[in-house]
Scaffold this active site. Structure first.
Site, mmCIF file in Angstrom:
data_model
loop_
_atom_site.group_PDB
_atom_site.id
_atom_site.type_symbol
_atom_site.label_atom_id
_atom_site.label_comp_id
_atom_site.label_asym_id
_atom_site.label_seq_id
_atom_site.Cartn_x
_atom_site.Cartn_y
_atom_site.Cartn_z
ATOM 1 N N ALA A 1 38.792 51.863 35.900
ATOM 2 C CA ALA A 1 38.917 50.421 36.109
ATOM 3 C C ALA A 1 38.699 49.701 34.787
ATOM 4 C CB ALA A 1 37.890 49.948 37.141
ATOM 5 N N ASP A 2 39.282 48.525 34.690
ATOM 6 C CA ASP A 2 39.064 47.663 33.535
ATOM 7 C C ASP A 2 38.914 46.243 34.064
ATOM 8 O OD1 ASP A 2 38.714 47.416 30.752
ATOM 9 O OD2 ASP A 2 40.726 46.613 30.539
ATOM 10 N N THR A 3 37.820 45.583 33.701
ATOM 11 C CA THR A 3 37.483 44.276 34.260
ATOM 12 C C THR A 3 37.319 43.241 33.152
ATOM 13 O OG1 THR A 3 36.330 45.324 36.115
ATOM 14 C CG2 THR A 3 35.789 43.026 35.683
ATOM 15 N N GLY B 1 41.789 45.774 36.848
ATOM 16 C CA GLY B 1 42.861 46.738 37.047
ATOM 17 C C GLY B 1 42.205 48.033 37.494
#
EC number: 3.6.1.9
Length: 197
Positions: free
Chosen positions: A69-71, A106
């Site tokens: 994940a990328d936040t 994402g």
């Protein structure tokens, strides 16, 4: 039971995944460097980063499910990542003070056994209270905001700064559990299986 690999060094993501499946996963942080990508909108950029992180970690395993994940925080058209310094944290909190903004993630799940790659996007609206300069400085002094997207932790001391959350609260922490559960379900993995406790 399928092997699950979390492609992240984030202690928050580790704790959230543990809520879903207990200790039944391994942590293998990605070494993917996030290059600037001018021209991509924030959602596309986060999805791209989560895909690349999953693919980077996948090279080290021959089976299982890789979760990455990328936040980031999006406020008034500006993407706010991790501040990295107390000065940047202060600026970010001043910008977010008294405003509604979005926490965007994402999320990618890569099934190494089938080769299937699923990437989806989650957005959560957050309203931060109106903060005084003293509150901002006191919060920054705790050190908590320095490694958090948008310089606040909805699950930590920063919880007292959050007036309201609309959408997946866990996304605001860094891992959208509802969406992750749905992706796992589509891949034939239920968090309710006896093996996950």
């Amino acid at each position: 039971m399928r092997r699950i690999i979390l492609a992240s060094a984030s202690p928050r993501r580790k704790e959230l995944l543990k809520q879903l499946i207990g200790d039944n996963f391994v942590v293998y942080p990605s070494s993917y460097e996030e290059p600037p990508q001018p021209g991509l909108d924030p959602e596309e950029l986060l999805l791209k980063h989560s895909v690349e992180k999953a693919r980077d970690v996948a090279k080290h395993f021959d089976s299982g499910l890789v979760i990455s994940a990328d936040t980031s925080v999006l406020c008034e058209g500006e993407v706010l990542g991790k501040p990295g310094s107390p000065e940047n944290a202060e600026k970010m909190l001043e910008k977010l003070s008294g405003k509604k903004f979005r926490v965007i993630t994402g999320l990618t799940v890569l099934d190494l056994d089938s080769g299937k790659e699923t990437s989806e996007f989650e957005s959560t609206n957050v309203w931060l209270a109106e903060l005084s300069k003293e509150q901002i400085l006191a919060y920054v002094r705790t050190g908590e905001p320095l490694d958090k997207a948008g310089a606040f932790a909805a699950q930590g001391k920063g919880a007292v700064l959050v007036e309201k959350v609309e959408g997946d609260f866990f996304n605001a922490v860094g891992l959208p559990l509802f969406r992750l559960g749905k992706i796992l379900e589509r891949l034939g993995v239920s968090v309710f299986d006896e093996g996950f406790s």
